[in-house]
Design an enzyme around this catalytic site. Structure first.
Site, PDB file in Angstrom:
ATOM      1  N   TYR A 144       1.050  -1.119   0.025  1.00  0.00           N
ATOM      2  CA  TYR A 144      -0.093   0.056  -0.022  1.00  0.00           C
ATOM      3  C   TYR A 144       0.994   1.134   0.038  1.00  0.00           C
ATOM      4  O   TYR A 144       1.705   1.273   0.675  1.00  0.00           O
ATOM      5  CB  TYR A 144      -0.904   0.173   1.263  1.00  0.00           C
ATOM      6  CG  TYR A 144      -1.734   1.244   1.540  1.00  0.00           C
ATOM      7  CD1 TYR A 144      -1.393   2.056   2.322  1.00  0.00           C
ATOM      8  CD2 TYR A 144      -2.659   1.522   0.765  1.00  0.00           C
ATOM      9  CE1 TYR A 144      -2.402   3.175   2.606  1.00  0.00           C
ATOM     10  CE2 TYR A 144      -3.474   2.629   0.928  1.00  0.00           C
ATOM     11  CZ  TYR A 144      -3.283   3.583   1.760  1.00  0.00           C
ATOM     12  OH  TYR A 144      -4.162   4.701   1.841  1.00  0.00           O
ATOM     13  N   ASP A 239       9.131   2.448  -0.760  1.00  0.00           N
ATOM     14  CA  ASP A 239       8.333   3.136  -0.082  1.00  0.00           C
ATOM     15  C   ASP A 239       8.725   2.768   1.604  1.00  0.00           C
ATOM     16  O   ASP A 239       8.240   1.841   2.002  1.00  0.00           O
ATOM     17  CB  ASP A 239       6.813   2.882  -0.213  1.00  0.00           C
ATOM     18  CG  ASP A 239       5.982   3.534   0.303  1.00  0.00           C
ATOM     19  OD1 ASP A 239       4.524   3.391   0.212  1.00  0.00           O
ATOM     20  OD2 ASP A 239       6.224   4.289   1.444  1.00  0.00           O
ATOM     21  N   LYS A 267       5.217   9.172   8.452  1.00  0.00           N
ATOM     22  CA  LYS A 267       5.048   8.602   9.907  1.00  0.00           C
ATOM     23  C   LYS A 267       6.094   9.319  10.896  1.00  0.00           C
ATOM     24  O   LYS A 267       5.908  10.391  11.307  1.00  0.00           O
ATOM     25  CB  LYS A 267       4.946   7.247   9.895  1.00  0.00           C
ATOM     26  CG  LYS A 267       3.841   6.642   9.021  1.00  0.00           C
ATOM     27  CD  LYS A 267       3.729   5.342   8.932  1.00  0.00           C
ATOM     28  CE  LYS A 267       2.893   4.351   7.846  1.00  0.00           C
ATOM     29  NZ  LYS A 267       1.322   4.761   8.479  1.00  0.00           N
TER      30      LYS A 267
HETATM   31  P1  KE4 Z   1      -0.539   8.463   4.601  1.00  0.00           P
HETATM   32  O1  KE4 Z   1      -0.900   9.139   3.239  1.00  0.00           O
HETATM   33  O2  KE4 Z   1      -1.531   7.692   5.290  1.00  0.00           O
HETATM   34  O3  KE4 Z   1       0.400   9.465   5.438  1.00  0.00           O
HETATM   35  O4  KE4 Z   1       0.683   7.533   3.955  1.00  0.00           O
HETATM   36  C1  KE4 Z   1       0.317   6.532   3.207  1.00  0.00           C
HETATM   37  C2  KE4 Z   1       1.093   5.472   3.191  1.00  0.00           C
HETATM   38  C3  KE4 Z   1       2.096   5.135   2.386  1.00  0.00           C
HETATM   39  N1  KE4 Z   1       2.920   4.225   2.356  1.00  0.00           N
HETATM   40  C4  KE4 Z   1       2.814   3.259   3.164  1.00  0.00           C
HETATM   41  C5  KE4 Z   1       3.910   2.138   3.278  1.00  0.00           C
HETATM   42  C6  KE4 Z   1       1.888   3.169   4.212  1.00  0.00           C
HETATM   43  O5  KE4 Z   1       1.932   2.369   5.180  1.00  0.00           O
HETATM   44  C7  KE4 Z   1       1.032   4.656   4.235  1.00  0.00           C
HETATM   45  C8  KE4 Z   1      -0.024   4.446   5.270  1.00  0.00           C
HETATM   46  N2  KE4 Z   1      -0.211   3.400   6.150  1.00  0.00           N
HETATM   47  C9  KE4 Z   1      -1.479   3.400   6.685  1.00  0.00           C
HETATM   48  C10 KE4 Z   1      -1.479   2.188   7.747  1.00  0.00           C
HETATM   49  N3  KE4 Z   1      -0.868   0.968   7.018  1.00  0.00           N
HETATM   50  C11 KE4 Z   1      -2.115   4.553   7.470  1.00  0.00           C
HETATM   51  C12 KE4 Z   1      -3.272   4.267   8.325  1.00  0.00           C
HETATM   52  C13 KE4 Z   1      -4.539   4.751   7.685  1.00  0.00           C
HETATM   53  O6  KE4 Z   1      -4.813   4.637   6.350  1.00  0.00           O
HETATM   54  O7  KE4 Z   1      -5.459   5.208   8.447  1.00  0.00           O
END
Ligand code: KE4
Length: 438
Positions: A144, A239, A267
């Site tokens: 993701y 990523d 994060k």
């Molecule tokens: P954000 O746009 O949510 O800051 O980051 C997206 C993203 C990109 N790449 C990786 C590897 C990620 O894990 C994420 C976001 N992770 C999720 C949880 N697995 C965020 C939680 C959510 O979607 O509320």
């Protein structure tokens, strides 16, 4: 457990926020029940609106490496606020942050700050396309990368076909430029490069997957991807939004010794504030405006308060770096090995994956090495397990397809509570005679 206040808030929220949440996973859809509204957090604990305390293993989905409310980070934010919340102009903190990231992350020579992981990955893909003048990208199933159109793509009907939209609103036009391969399957990547010679701009992956649960790269997999990308002149993008500063000071690329061309971050880099970043070789990064012709921008990019929080986080990492990652791995390994012993003792159909302070418990006997094996998990059993753990005061990610995180706030004593709670919950899920009531 009293949850009236959370319920009242959830009822109200659903009138004015789609699904009552600002991010879908928070809605508890796959684990049942209603989401808890959190009032405060401190160290290893979350406290909900009804005053229930939980030892938490989400760390706000990764950022809280040192637990919640760390004084060093809170103090840095308080000091920054005194100078206003935002300038929309260059500021010293941005420069210091960029210098720290370049120092920490081995493959990054230049970096651009953004406000989320999604912004970072969307920008990195556009940059790779602008740099290579090629249009297609390879994404791996189960990884993701945020909610950018290029990533909300599912594997097509036939293996190795172009992707299909995986969300309403994503166009076939977007889907046609995203090719899919399975995580840990190098032959499929080779086949895609043969099917689309000279067309592939980038391959993006989580070097350690966290979004199908925690899944490690097979030995040699990352190295093989590096070789293919070198041969085919494909931009390799790690990523590291989740793994950056989590698995090592230099992230998964330092841990595994494989250097990508671009890295996306998020994060931890914000210390809990909205921060993302993308960076890599100067040759590629200098294609970004205003130097190059790949446009990218953001009102709050490099926001001084967010930079203060992120810098304080990186300072904590630096101050503790001699033992930080060994300590996190030690206590995580203690938790995982103890749960594994219980699984072995009772021959339970469960499997655990761990790397550093990330781990996942899957309800399947299969070794989980990719999205297909991750999907073999028993979601009903996970749902029971999640609710039992919540009632035992342990707050887990409300989805099987997420990684759990251990922060430095998890002491040996709290680890023992996590272990004993797992034994009780698993005992009840599998109706073992020896289990004590929750
Ligand atoms: P954000 O746009 O949510 O800051 O980051 C997206 C993203 C990109 N790449 C990786 C590897 C990620 O894990 C994420 C976001 N992770 C999720 C949880 N697995 C965020 C939680 C959510 O979607 O509320």
């Amino acid at each position: 457990m009293k949850t009236e206040s959370s319920k009242a808030l959830f009822d109200a929220a659903q009138h004015v926020i789609p699904g009552g949440v600002n991010s879908p996973v928070r809605a508890f859809k796959s684990v049942g029940g209603q989401p808890l509204f959190i009032k405060k957090a401190d160290g290893a604990y979350l406290t909900d609106q009804d005053g229930n305390d939980y030892i938490e293993l989400i760390n706000s989905w990764g950022p809280m490496l040192f637990g919640h409310n760390h004084p060093h980070i809170c103090c840095a934010v308080s000091n920054a606020i005194e100078n206003s919340l935002s300038f929309g102009a260059p500021n010293a903190a941005e420069v210091k942050m960029a210098e720290k990231i370049v120092e920490f992350v081995p493959s990054i020579e230049k970096v651009r700050m953004v406000n989320s992981g999604t912004e970072a990955t969307m920008s990195a893909i556009r940059l790779a396309r602008g740099f290579t003048k090629k249009e297609k990208i390879i994404k791996l199933t189960g990884c993701y990368h945020g909610h950018g159109d290029s990533f909300l793509i599912a594997a097509g009907s036939g293996a190795l076909t172009t992707g299909v939209p995986d969300s309403a609103g994503v166009t076939w036009g977007a889907a046609k430029d995203t090719l899919l391969a399975d995580f840990n399957n190098i032959d499929q990547v080779e086949a895609l490069t043969r099917q689309h010679p000279g067309e592939i701009a980038a391959l993006i992956l989580e070097p350690v997957a966290g979004n199908m649960g925690c899944v490690l790269p097979n030995p040699g997999y990352l190295e093989a991807l590096r070789q293919i990308c070198d041969r085919e002149q494909i931009v390799l993008i790690f990523d590291e939004v989740m793994t950056g500063f989590r698995l090592a000071k230099g992230g998964a690329q330092e841990l595994f010794g494989v250097m990508p061309d671009l890295t996306t971050l998020g994060k931890i880099i914000g210390g809990g504030m909205p921060v993302g970043a993308f960076g890599g070789k100067s040759e590629i990064m200098d294609c970004i405006s205003p130097v190059g012709d790949v446009y990218q921008a953001g009102t709050l990019s490099g926001n001084p308060v967010a930079m203060a929080a992120g810098l304080a986080m990186l300072e904590l990492i630096e101050q503790n770096s001699s033992s930080l990652y060994q300590d996190l791995e030690r206590i995580t390994t203690h938790i995982v090995n103890s749960i594994q012993s219980f699984i072995d003792q009772h021959q339970l159909p469960c499997t655990l994956n761990q790397v550093g302070s990330m781990y996942s418990l899957f309800f399947t006997s299969q070794k989980v090495v990719d999205f297909e094996s991750a999907k073999s998990t028993d979601l009903e059993k996970f749902k029971q397990y999640f609710q039992l753990m919540l009632n035992l005061g342990i707050y887990l990610a409300p989805s099987q397809f997420e990684s759990l995180f251990i922060s430095t706030a998890i002491t040996d004593q709290l680890a023992d509570k996590i272990i004993s709670s797992n034994e009780k919950a698993l005992g009840l899920v599998f109706e073992l005679e020896t289990s004590q009531p929750a």
